[in-house]
Structure formats: structure tokens, C-alpha cells
Design a protein around this motif. Structure first.
Motif, PDB file in Angstrom:
ATOM      1  N   LEU A 113     -54.459   1.383  18.631  1.00  0.00           N
ATOM      2  CA  LEU A 113     -54.173   1.706  20.038  1.00  0.00           C
ATOM      3  C   LEU A 113     -54.843   0.699  20.968  1.00  0.00           C
ATOM      4  O   LEU A 113     -54.244   0.245  21.955  1.00  0.00           O
ATOM      5  CB  LEU A 113     -54.717   3.100  20.359  1.00  0.00           C
ATOM      6  CG  LEU A 113     -53.762   4.282  20.395  1.00  0.00           C
ATOM      7  CD1 LEU A 113     -54.531   5.561  20.653  1.00  0.00           C
ATOM      8  CD2 LEU A 113     -52.708   4.073  21.472  1.00  0.00           C
ATOM      9  N   ALA A 114     -56.092   0.366  20.656  1.00  0.00           N
ATOM     10  CA  ALA A 114     -56.821  -0.587  21.499  1.00  0.00           C
ATOM     11  C   ALA A 114     -56.087  -1.923  21.529  1.00  0.00           C
ATOM     12  O   ALA A 114     -55.934  -2.536  22.590  1.00  0.00           O
ATOM     13  CB  ALA A 114     -58.243  -0.760  20.976  1.00  0.00           C
ATOM     14  N   ALA A 115     -55.611  -2.353  20.362  1.00  0.00           N
ATOM     15  CA  ALA A 115     -54.887  -3.630  20.310  1.00  0.00           C
ATOM     16  C   ALA A 115     -53.593  -3.540  21.108  1.00  0.00           C
ATOM     17  O   ALA A 115     -53.240  -4.467  21.847  1.00  0.00           O
ATOM     18  CB  ALA A 115     -54.595  -3.995  18.859  1.00  0.00           C
ATOM     19  N   VAL A 116     -52.895  -2.415  20.973  1.00  0.00           N
ATOM     20  CA  VAL A 116     -51.636  -2.236  21.716  1.00  0.00           C
ATOM     21  C   VAL A 116     -51.893  -2.289  23.216  1.00  0.00           C
ATOM     22  O   VAL A 116     -51.174  -2.937  23.971  1.00  0.00           O
ATOM     23  CB  VAL A 116     -50.963  -0.899  21.328  1.00  0.00           C
ATOM     24  CG1 VAL A 116     -49.824  -0.579  22.272  1.00  0.00           C
ATOM     25  CG2 VAL A 116     -50.472  -0.944  19.889  1.00  0.00           C
TER      26      VAL A 116
ATOM     27  N   GLU B 197     -48.993  20.149  11.811  1.00  0.00           N
ATOM     28  CA  GLU B 197     -48.916  20.271  13.272  1.00  0.00           C
ATOM     29  C   GLU B 197     -50.307  20.259  13.903  1.00  0.00           C
ATOM     30  O   GLU B 197     -50.514  19.667  14.960  1.00  0.00           O
ATOM     31  CB  GLU B 197     -48.122  21.532  13.657  1.00  0.00           C
ATOM     32  CG  GLU B 197     -46.630  21.380  13.332  1.00  0.00           C
ATOM     33  CD  GLU B 197     -45.773  22.536  13.850  1.00  0.00           C
ATOM     34  OE1 GLU B 197     -46.117  23.159  14.860  1.00  0.00           O
ATOM     35  OE2 GLU B 197     -44.722  22.817  13.219  1.00  0.00           O
ATOM     36  N   MET B 198     -51.269  20.886  13.228  1.00  0.00           N
ATOM     37  CA  MET B 198     -52.632  20.871  13.781  1.00  0.00           C
ATOM     38  C   MET B 198     -53.211  19.464  13.779  1.00  0.00           C
ATOM     39  O   MET B 198     -53.880  19.046  14.725  1.00  0.00           O
ATOM     40  CB  MET B 198     -53.534  21.818  12.999  1.00  0.00           C
ATOM     41  CG  MET B 198     -53.609  23.192  13.616  1.00  0.00           C
ATOM     42  SD  MET B 198     -54.976  24.172  13.000  1.00  0.00           S
ATOM     43  CE  MET B 198     -54.398  24.614  11.393  1.00  0.00           C
ATOM     44  N   VAL B 199     -52.967  18.730  12.691  1.00  0.00           N
ATOM     45  CA  VAL B 199     -53.432  17.340  12.639  1.00  0.00           C
ATOM     46  C   VAL B 199     -52.763  16.540  13.753  1.00  0.00           C
ATOM     47  O   VAL B 199     -53.414  15.749  14.453  1.00  0.00           O
ATOM     48  CB  VAL B 199     -53.132  16.725  11.254  1.00  0.00           C
ATOM     49  CG1 VAL B 199     -53.345  15.219  11.273  1.00  0.00           C
ATOM     50  CG2 VAL B 199     -54.005  17.366  10.187  1.00  0.00           C
ATOM     51  N   ALA B 200     -51.464  16.782  13.962  1.00  0.00           N
ATOM     52  CA  ALA B 200     -50.737  16.056  15.009  1.00  0.00           C
ATOM     53  C   ALA B 200     -51.301  16.364  16.391  1.00  0.00           C
ATOM     54  O   ALA B 200     -51.390  15.483  17.243  1.00  0.00           O
ATOM     55  CB  ALA B 200     -49.252  16.411  14.954  1.00  0.00           C
ATOM     56  N   ILE B 201     -51.692  17.622  16.596  1.00  0.00           N
ATOM     57  CA  ILE B 201     -52.236  18.019  17.898  1.00  0.00           C
ATOM     58  C   ILE B 201     -53.493  17.204  18.214  1.00  0.00           C
ATOM     59  O   ILE B 201     -53.695  16.741  19.333  1.00  0.00           O
ATOM     60  CB  ILE B 201     -52.574  19.526  17.893  1.00  0.00           C
ATOM     61  CG1 ILE B 201     -51.295  20.361  17.930  1.00  0.00           C
ATOM     62  CG2 ILE B 201     -53.476  19.884  19.056  1.00  0.00           C
ATOM     63  CD1 ILE B 201     -51.536  21.851  17.758  1.00  0.00           C
ATOM     64  N   LEU B 202     -54.346  17.009  17.197  1.00  0.00           N
ATOM     65  CA  LEU B 202     -55.632  16.364  17.429  1.00  0.00           C
ATOM     66  C   LEU B 202     -55.577  14.847  17.315  1.00  0.00           C
ATOM     67  O   LEU B 202     -56.465  14.149  17.826  1.00  0.00           O
ATOM     68  CB  LEU B 202     -56.652  16.887  16.407  1.00  0.00           C
ATOM     69  CG  LEU B 202     -57.216  18.276  16.661  1.00  0.00           C
ATOM     70  CD1 LEU B 202     -57.895  18.813  15.411  1.00  0.00           C
ATOM     71  CD2 LEU B 202     -58.213  18.233  17.809  1.00  0.00           C
ATOM     72  N   LEU B 203     -54.562  14.327  16.621  1.00  0.00           N
ATOM     73  CA  LEU B 203     -54.596  12.930  16.175  1.00  0.00           C
ATOM     74  C   LEU B 203     -54.858  11.921  17.297  1.00  0.00           C
ATOM     75  O   LEU B 203     -55.863  11.197  17.272  1.00  0.00           O
ATOM     76  CB  LEU B 203     -53.288  12.606  15.442  1.00  0.00           C
ATOM     77  CG  LEU B 203     -53.231  11.220  14.809  1.00  0.00           C
ATOM     78  CD1 LEU B 203     -54.372  11.033  13.841  1.00  0.00           C
ATOM     79  CD2 LEU B 203     -51.902  11.018  14.105  1.00  0.00           C
ATOM     80  N   ILE B 204     -53.963  11.857  18.276  1.00  0.00           N
ATOM     81  CA  ILE B 204     -54.128  10.819  19.302  1.00  0.00           C
ATOM     82  C   ILE B 204     -55.340  11.104  20.206  1.00  0.00           C
ATOM     83  O   ILE B 204     -56.101  10.190  20.501  1.00  0.00           O
ATOM     84  CB  ILE B 204     -52.829  10.616  20.114  1.00  0.00           C
ATOM     85  CG1 ILE B 204     -51.718  10.106  19.183  1.00  0.00           C
ATOM     86  CG2 ILE B 204     -53.040   9.621  21.237  1.00  0.00           C
ATOM     87  CD1 ILE B 204     -50.439   9.720  19.872  1.00  0.00           C
ATOM     88  N   PRO B 205     -55.569  12.376  20.615  1.00  0.00           N
ATOM     89  CA  PRO B 205     -56.777  12.607  21.417  1.00  0.00           C
ATOM     90  C   PRO B 205     -58.060  12.136  20.727  1.00  0.00           C
ATOM     91  O   PRO B 205     -58.941  11.559  21.370  1.00  0.00           O
ATOM     92  CB  PRO B 205     -56.781  14.126  21.622  1.00  0.00           C
ATOM     93  CG  PRO B 205     -55.344  14.504  21.573  1.00  0.00           C
ATOM     94  CD  PRO B 205     -54.722  13.581  20.569  1.00  0.00           C
ATOM     95  N   VAL B 206     -58.168  12.354  19.413  1.00  0.00           N
ATOM     96  CA  VAL B 206     -59.364  11.894  18.705  1.00  0.00           C
ATOM     97  C   VAL B 206     -59.325  10.372  18.556  1.00  0.00           C
ATOM     98  O   VAL B 206     -60.349   9.695  18.730  1.00  0.00           O
ATOM     99  CB  VAL B 206     -59.480  12.589  17.335  1.00  0.00           C
ATOM    100  CG1 VAL B 206     -60.601  11.971  16.510  1.00  0.00           C
ATOM    101  CG2 VAL B 206     -59.733  14.079  17.520  1.00  0.00           C
ATOM    102  N   ALA B 207     -58.140   9.832  18.273  1.00  0.00           N
ATOM    103  CA  ALA B 207     -58.025   8.374  18.129  1.00  0.00           C
ATOM    104  C   ALA B 207     -58.457   7.667  19.410  1.00  0.00           C
ATOM    105  O   ALA B 207     -59.040   6.576  19.358  1.00  0.00           O
ATOM    106  CB  ALA B 207     -56.590   7.997  17.763  1.00  0.00           C
TER     107      ALA B 207
ATOM    108  N   ALA C 271     -63.314   0.067  20.812  1.00  0.00           N
ATOM    109  CA  ALA C 271     -62.648  -1.186  20.486  1.00  0.00           C
ATOM    110  C   ALA C 271     -62.109  -1.846  21.750  1.00  0.00           C
ATOM    111  O   ALA C 271     -62.158  -3.060  21.897  1.00  0.00           O
ATOM    112  CB  ALA C 271     -61.514  -0.929  19.497  1.00  0.00           C
ATOM    113  N   PHE C 272     -61.614  -1.036  22.675  1.00  0.00           N
ATOM    114  CA  PHE C 272     -60.989  -1.581  23.881  1.00  0.00           C
ATOM    115  C   PHE C 272     -62.038  -2.196  24.807  1.00  0.00           C
ATOM    116  O   PHE C 272     -61.819  -3.246  25.392  1.00  0.00           O
ATOM    117  CB  PHE C 272     -60.208  -0.486  24.606  1.00  0.00           C
ATOM    118  CG  PHE C 272     -59.413  -0.978  25.768  1.00  0.00           C
ATOM    119  CD1 PHE C 272     -58.219  -1.637  25.559  1.00  0.00           C
ATOM    120  CD2 PHE C 272     -59.850  -0.789  27.067  1.00  0.00           C
ATOM    121  CE1 PHE C 272     -57.481  -2.112  26.625  1.00  0.00           C
ATOM    122  CE2 PHE C 272     -59.121  -1.254  28.143  1.00  0.00           C
ATOM    123  CZ  PHE C 272     -57.927  -1.914  27.920  1.00  0.00           C
TER     124      PHE C 272
END
Lengths: 206, 568
Positions: free
Chosen positions: B22-25, B270-280, B287-288
């Protein structure tokens, strides 16, 4: 704006960005929304045709239901699903949204407990929670293994089957928690009932 | 509990690389995948008529954000009001009434997904695929864009990529809004959504353009002659709703419906999906900004709050005295049980997602309290972008208060926080209690307006929950509320707007103002913010400023509800 920079960039930062905003809105709805949905649907449909079309169960060319949608059973020869706030209408899926302190909820649960206890011939305290409470979506296709076992004697009696045979069928239809950790053990009521119907007629029944 | 630990470990393991990606993007430098994604991005920029490398001042950035939201909102509103006349409506959904359509459009536009309708009967496939899914894909990326622009500002603004975009000292370049939205949409959001869509279909979530068959139930004596099985392109929508901290369900009761969440495994996905980007995003920060310790501060603080709130919910629902209540399964699904339902309730409110797999109205009152507290903080992970943005607000407040206590000029990353910035912060701090308590009071004072499904203390919780959920852009609900009325539609629409735009734009304005200031090199006297001590200070600031001011209503609502339940 900076007077030393070329006029083009000055203009870009100052005007209201309606042109890109318009274009972006259409791209969002048509490309990121519609086209993405089409592609996702297509891939899913291609790879998992049964699941993609609602996990339907057919008998003699007739759709009798879906593994993922509870349907009502009244006859004593069948296992009962959980009560439904939506009366099993999948177009009107809903939970009761009643709070634990709501007296209407308490009265409803008490009544259901007495009914279940009377129907199954057990003590009121033996009735598990899931069999007398309405699920979140109103079409919960499962009951707990306890709720299924509670109904075995009555179903066996109504069908003239040996209790052990029905118990075995329940055990075969009991799914454990996934990997032993996720979710809870459960029995799919519609699939269990169809398996019952598929049994060869027991001698002496009817 | 094991499930909670597994979810957390999975999310951290996947979030770490995703955060760096994400930071690179978001940095926008040439990278892997430029050729592939360029195929989509280049025509998009051509249609937009923008140069993605061009810099923007914070005001131009904010104007682009607001303009794109305005047009998107109007288009979606029109689609919802005219869907009956448009194609792809196999189940005959009627046109939405104007106020309900307005609430729905604004609700999805603000990444909230609060729903006063039931999708399977009230939205056409076309409306779901465009108005709903389109907004579910881009609005989280708008949140991400805003927080990335704010981060750029906090560290002095972007280095001008070319001479023509060079800005003077007065105009800090916070990035290009269009590039900041398009790049993560194409390179992060859509690929993840497609992956999850297929995984969910594998587990049984429908993925078809058909409206669904009418089944003939097995036991005719039960009195149901026909049962319509509503289907549709559900999986892509559910994937987007979870990956993008959106939360709005295809079906009314959301992920409690087996067609939307068929198995414990789909529940886990679905639970992993809920948390994935917020934690990422907490990993992206380091990195950013090239400050790993900043990442550690954000991640550590959020993790601490998440563990406390998650444990409280699981304990309350599955292990406290009320867990043996005969009503424990009311509003819950057998395949999830009390444990997975409580974990989900915690996760969905920590992240501003708002999808539910059990009816929150019927949760134990203290679990309800946890969910409300999560939404009041709104920064335990938080929504994509808005969670970190809220964290930056807490950070600025924490630095300011700590500065006052130690008698130093408060500064963040070497830049002084002065009257102008504090005034802007005060707006945000005051807005939340004024709006939430004000609207709750008015609604409770006029019983005809409330539409409660429950009597007593829980009725207070229902009303407060609805407004809190709207303002936090969460979208979950104590859904018994009869909320499809003009009053509820319009009042919550206002709160959706008030909860979204100031919370995203004010920190950007503060960052741009800080960026113009001279940087003082960090010395012995500098308050070190990237430390465990300051993290705890931050948690204290959050508890005192955010939760304690709502203590009276929390006592009147969920706590009294709990006491009434446990009283003999």
C-alpha cells in the motif's frame, strides 16, 4: 497561487474540478461497480456452479429448497428447524431484534419451551436455547446437535424407525466446528429430513 | 478465544506485506505491476482529463474530494429512485422513496452503509451492482487518499515531482487526489475484492444474475406452498462490503443470512477481510513516512484497545453470567454460536465496518456497550483511512495535552501546534457530543419519532446506537428501530455527512498548516511520541475525552439494561 509557475498548473489547482468529478462518478459506478461485479459473478459461476446458484436441492426435477435456507416442517415425522422471525420467507429475512430485557421476548421463549418440551416429551430445562430462539436472519438452516438429538425419539416413533437408526442419521449429518475451532457444531435440518425421506420404508410402518 | 487469536495472527501476517505494498502504491513511484494496472489506469486518467503526477494544494485536494462525492451521491440517488424503470430487476424492486434513497446514497457515499431498507426486496440487481458496489469500492479508497494526503502534510508536503508543479512555501503539495483514489482502487481494492468474491462463492455465497427460483418446500402440511430463494450477484458485493470497511448487506440481516455468510469458514474469511486493510494501514504508515516507530505507535495503541474491547465482548457474550441465559441464541446463527458472534460484533465496530452476523439488539447488554464504545472511539483500527485520520486527531490532542502538562510548546514531528490548529481540533472534539447527545435527546423527547421495538432502558440504547453508528460511519444498528421514516432518514443523513467530511478534512487542513511551519530539530527537550509511555497517555486521552463524556447516556442505556437483566 504561485505567480512564477506556468499558467496551466495554476488553472488546474483553482477551478472547481467538475469535469474529472463527473467522469470519475461514471467510472466508479460502471467500471469499479458494474464491470467488477460482472467479472466476479462470472468467475464464481464458472468455478462453483452449484454454490453460485444458491446451493439448491432438486428432487425429480423440482427445486425443493436450498441447503442455505430453512423451511418450515410441521409433521412429527420431520425434524423441526429453529423458530423464524420471518416465518421462513427468504424475501423478508429478519431477526426479531428484541432485547434480552424485552418481556415479549421472554414470554415467547417460555411458550416455545413449553411447546417443545410437550412435543418431545422432555423436561423444560432440557430444551436448548437455539430451538426456542429466532435466528439472526430468520432462515437459519441448522440446529445444534443437542436440538437434533432432542427430536430423535419423536421422529423415530412417528416413522416407525429404530431410535438408533435415526440417531445414526443425525450423527452422520452433524458438522463439527470447522477445524475444531471456528463456529459451532450443527445439523442441517432440510438435508437431514430429506435423508430420512430417502430411507427405505421400515417394516411395519403405516 | 482461539478463533480470535487465529484471526488476529492471519490479519497481521497478511497485513504486513499488504501495508508495505500500500505504501508503495500511495507513494506513486514506478513499481512492479505498472504495466498491468496501467492498462486500466491510463484510460481512466484520460477520461478524467487529469495528470496524475500533478500536485495539489490541500484546498484543491479537498475540493476534488467534495466534488467527486457530490456527483457520485447524486448519481446513486437517482439510480435508487429510478431502479424499477432500469434493467436487471428480476425480483421487481420498486423505486425507492426520495428520503430513503437519499439516506441510502449518502450512507454508502460516506463509507457507512447504514441501511434502512432490505436489499433482497428493495434494490434491483443493477442498483446493487452500480450504486452500492461502485460506492463500496471507491469510498474506502477516498478515505485512504485523505489520510495519505494528511500524512504528506504532517511531514512537510510532497517533494515536487517536476518543476511545473512546484509550489511556493504557502502552497504545500499534499498529492494528487485522483491518483490517490484511482491507484489503490485498481491495484489493491479490486484485486482483493475479486479474490474474496471467488472464495466466498466457493463457500456458498450466490454469484449469478438470476433472481432465484421458487422452491416447493418438502412438508406441505407446514403451510408454506412456495418459497422464493432470492439470489443475485451477491458474492462480489459481500467481498467489497468487507474488504472496504463498508458493511452494507445484500440481504437485510446482513452476514447473519446464510446466503451471505454460509459457513464458519466464510465467517472467518469475512472477519479477516473486515480487519485486513485497516490493520495493513498501520503498517503502511511506517513504510510511507519512513518512520517505523510511528507505525509501532499506531499499531501498538490500536492493538491494545482492540484486545481489551474484543476480550470484553467475548467475555460478556460467551462467558459471563448472562451467557447461560436461555435467550443467548436469540438473533444468532447456529453455525457461528455465541463466540464467533461476539468476536464479529467487536471487530465490525472496531473497524467502522458495520456488517453484522448476529442481531446486535439481542446481544447481552454489556456486549452492546462494547460495540457502542468502539464506535465512539472510532479509531481502534477504524474505517479505511478514517481510522488513522481519527488516530492523528487523538495524537494531536495527546501532544497538546502532554505539552501543557510538561510546560512546553506542543509539537508533532518538529512542528509547533498552535492556536490555529487547536481551534480546528476543538471543532472536531465538540462536534461529536453535541450532535450525538443533541439528536438522541430530541428523538427521545418525541416518542412518535423513535419507533422503538423494545421498551425501557434498551430503547435509549437503540436510539443512541443509531446516531452513534451514523456519526461514526459504522452502519451497524440495533435494527429493531423502525428507522425507515422521514425523521430517521433525514436526521441520520445529516449525521452521516457531519461524521464523514469534517473528520477527514479538518486533519488535512491542520496538516497543511503544520507543513508550512519551520521544523525544529528534535532535541533532548522534545516530547518523544513514539514510545509506550506516550501510547498509554494516548489511550488515557481517548478514554477521558471520548468515553467519559458519554458516561451518563451509557449508564442510562446499556448499563441499566444489564442491571435490569441481572436483577433478581
Amino acid at each position: 497561487m504561485n505567480t512564477t509557475s506556468p499558467p496551466a498548473s495554476t488553472v488546474h489547482a483553482d477551478i472547481a474540478p467538475w469535469r474529472p468529478a463527473f467522469a470519475f462518478a461514471f467510472i466508479a459506478l460502471l467500471l469499479f461497480g458494474f464491470a467488477y461485479s460482472l467479472v466476479g459473478t462470472g468467475i464464481g459461476r464458472l468455478l462453483f456452479p452449484h454454490e453460485a446458484t444458491g446451493s439448491l436441492i432438486e428432487q425429480d426435477g423440482v427445486v425443493v429448497g436450498s441447503s442455505l435456507v430453512a423451511q418450515p416442517f410441521a409433521d412429527d415425522r420431520y425434524f423441526q428447524p429453529r423458530p423464524s422471525a420471518a416465518t421462513y420467507d427468504a424475501m423478508a429475512v429478519a431477526g426479531s431484534n428484541q432485547a434480552r430485557t424485552n418481556l415479549d421476548l421472554r414470554a415467547r421463549i417460555e411458550e416455545a419451551r413449553m411447546q417443545v418440551a410437550a412435543r418431545e416429551g422432555v423436561a423444560i430445562d432440557a430444551v436448548p436455547s437455539d430451538l426456542v430462539t429466532q435466528s439472526g436472519g430468520g432462515i437459519d438452516p441448522h440446529v445444534s446437535p443437542e436440538a437434533a438429538r432432542l427430536q430423535v425419539a419423536r421422529v423415530a416413533r412417528a416413522r416407525g424407525l429404530a431410535v438408533e437408526q435415526v440417531e445414526g442419521l443425525v450423527a452422520a449429518h452433524t458438522q463439527p466446528a470447522s477445524f475444531g475451532v471456528f463456529g459451532a457444531p450443527r445439523v442441517n435440518v432440510l438435508e437431514l429430513n430429506l435423508a430420512l425421506d430417502a430411507l427405505p420404508r421400515a417394516a411395519g410402518a403405516h | 478465544m482461539t478463533e480470535a487469536i487465529v484471526v488476529l495472527l492471519l490479519v497481521i501476517a497478511a497485513g504486513w506485506p499488504l501495508g508495505h505494498y500500500l505504501a508503495a502504491v500511495m507513494r506513486g513511484a514506478p513499481m512492479h505491476g505498472d504495466r498491468v494496472f496501467g492498462v486500466i489506469e491510463k484510460p481512466v486518467y484520460r477520461l478524467l482529463g487529469v495528470d496524475p503526477s500533478e500536485g495539489m494544494t490541500w484546498k484543491a485536494y479537498a475540493a476534488a474530494f467534495l466534488a467527486s462525492n457530490a456527483i457520485l451521491g447524486v448519481l446513486a440517488w437517482v439510480v435508487f429512485m429510478t431502479q424499477a424503470w432500469l434493467p436487471l430487476n428480476p425480483n421487481g424492486a420498486p423505486n425507492m422513496r426520495w428520503d430513503l434513497a437519499l439516506h441510502t446514497a449518502v450512507s454508502f457515499l460516506t463509507n457507512t452503509n447504514q441501511q434502512h431498507y432490505s436489499g433482497q426486496a428493495q434494490l434491483s440487481h443493477l442498483a446493487q451492482m452500480t450504486g452500492i458496489v461502485g460506492l463500496q469500492v471507491v469510498t474506502p479508497m477516498m478515505g485512504l487518499a485523505l489520510v495519505v494526503a494528511t500524512l504528506r502534510g504532517l511531514f512537510g508536503g510532497r517533494t515536487p515531482p517536476s518543476a511545473s508543479a512546484q509550489a511556493t512555501v504557502g502552497d504545500v503539495d499534499v498529492g494528487n487526489y485522483w491518483a490517490d483514489v484511482v491507484r489503490p482502487s485498481v491495484r489493491v481494492m479490486l484485486p482483493l475484492c475479486l479474490l474474496w468474491s471467488v472464495l466466498l462463492t466457493w463457500q456458498g455465497v450466490p454469484s449469478t444474475l438470476d433472481g432465484g427460483p421458487v422452491a416447493t418446500p418438502v412438508d406441505a402440511s407446514a403451510g408454506m406452498a412456495a418459497q422464493k430463494i432470492p439470489l443475485g450477484p451477491v458474492a462480489p458485493m459481500v467481498a467489497a462490503k468487507q474488504i472496504g470497511t463498508n458493511g452494507g448487506g445484500w440481504y437485510g440481516p446482513n452476514s447473519a443470512v446464510p446466503l451471505e455468510n454460509p459457513t464458519p469458514l466464510s465467517n472467518l474469511l469475512e472477519m479477516v477481510a473486515i480487519l485486513l486493510i485497516p490493520v495493513a494501514i498501520t503498517f503502511m504508515v511506517g513504510a510511507f513516512t519512513e518512520r517505523r516507530r510511528f507505525s509501532a505507535l499506531v499499531f501498538g495503541t490500536m492493538l491494545l484497545m482492540s484486545l481489551v474491547s474484543g476480550s470484553a465482548a467475548i467475555w460478556s457474550e460467551g462467558h459471563s453470567a448472562t451467557a447461560s441465559d436461555i435467550a443467548v441464541m436469540e438473533g444468532k446463527e447456529t453455525r457461528f454460536g455465541a463466540g464467533s458472534s461476539a468476536l464479529w460484533a467487536a471487530v465490525t465496530t472496531q473497524t467502522s465496518n458495520g456488517s453484522v452476523n448476529a442481531m446486535h439488539d439481542s446481544l447481552a447488554p454489556l456486549t452492546g456497550l462494547v460495540t457502542i464504545a468502539n464506535m465512539l472511539v472510532n479509531g481502534i483500527w477504524g474505517g479505511i483511512g478514517c481510522g488513522l485520520q481519527q488516530f492523528i486527531v487523538y495524537l494531536l490532542l495527546g501532544v497538546f495535552l502532554a505539552g501543557l502538562m510538561t510546560g512546553r510548546t506542543p509539537e508533532l514531528f518538529g512542528r509547533k501546534i498552535e492556536a490555529h490548529e487547536v481551534k480546528l481540533l476543538a471543532v472536531l472534539v465538540l462536534l461529536q457530543p453535541l450532535v450525538l447527545l443533541g439528536f438522541t435527546a430530541v428523538t427521545l423527547a418525541v416518542p412518535e419519532l423513535t419507533g422503538n421495538s423494545n421498551p425501557g432502558f434498551h430503547a435509549i440504547s437503540q436510539v443512541f446506537y443509531e446516531f452513534t453508528s451514523a456519526f461514526a460511519n459504522n452502519g451497524s444498528g440495533f435494527e429493531g428501530l423502525g428507522d425507515a421514516t422521514a425523521w430517521w432518514n433525514l436526521s441520520t443523513t445529516l449525521l452521516l455527512v457531519l461524521g464523514r467530511y469534517p473528520a477527514l478534512l479538518i486533519p488535512l487542513a491542520i496538516a497543511a498548516s503544520l507543513a508550512r511551519k519551520r521544523v525544529t530539530p528534535e532535541g533532548i527537550g522534545t516530547l518523544q511520541v513514539e514510545t509506550p509511555t506516550f501510547a498509554l497517555t494516548l489511550v488515557a486521552v481517548i478514554v477521558i475525552l471520548t468515553l467519559l463524556q458519554f458516561m451518563p447516556i451509557l449508564v442510562l442505556g446499556p448499563i441499566a439494561d444489564h442491571l435490569a437483566l441481572s436483577a433478581p
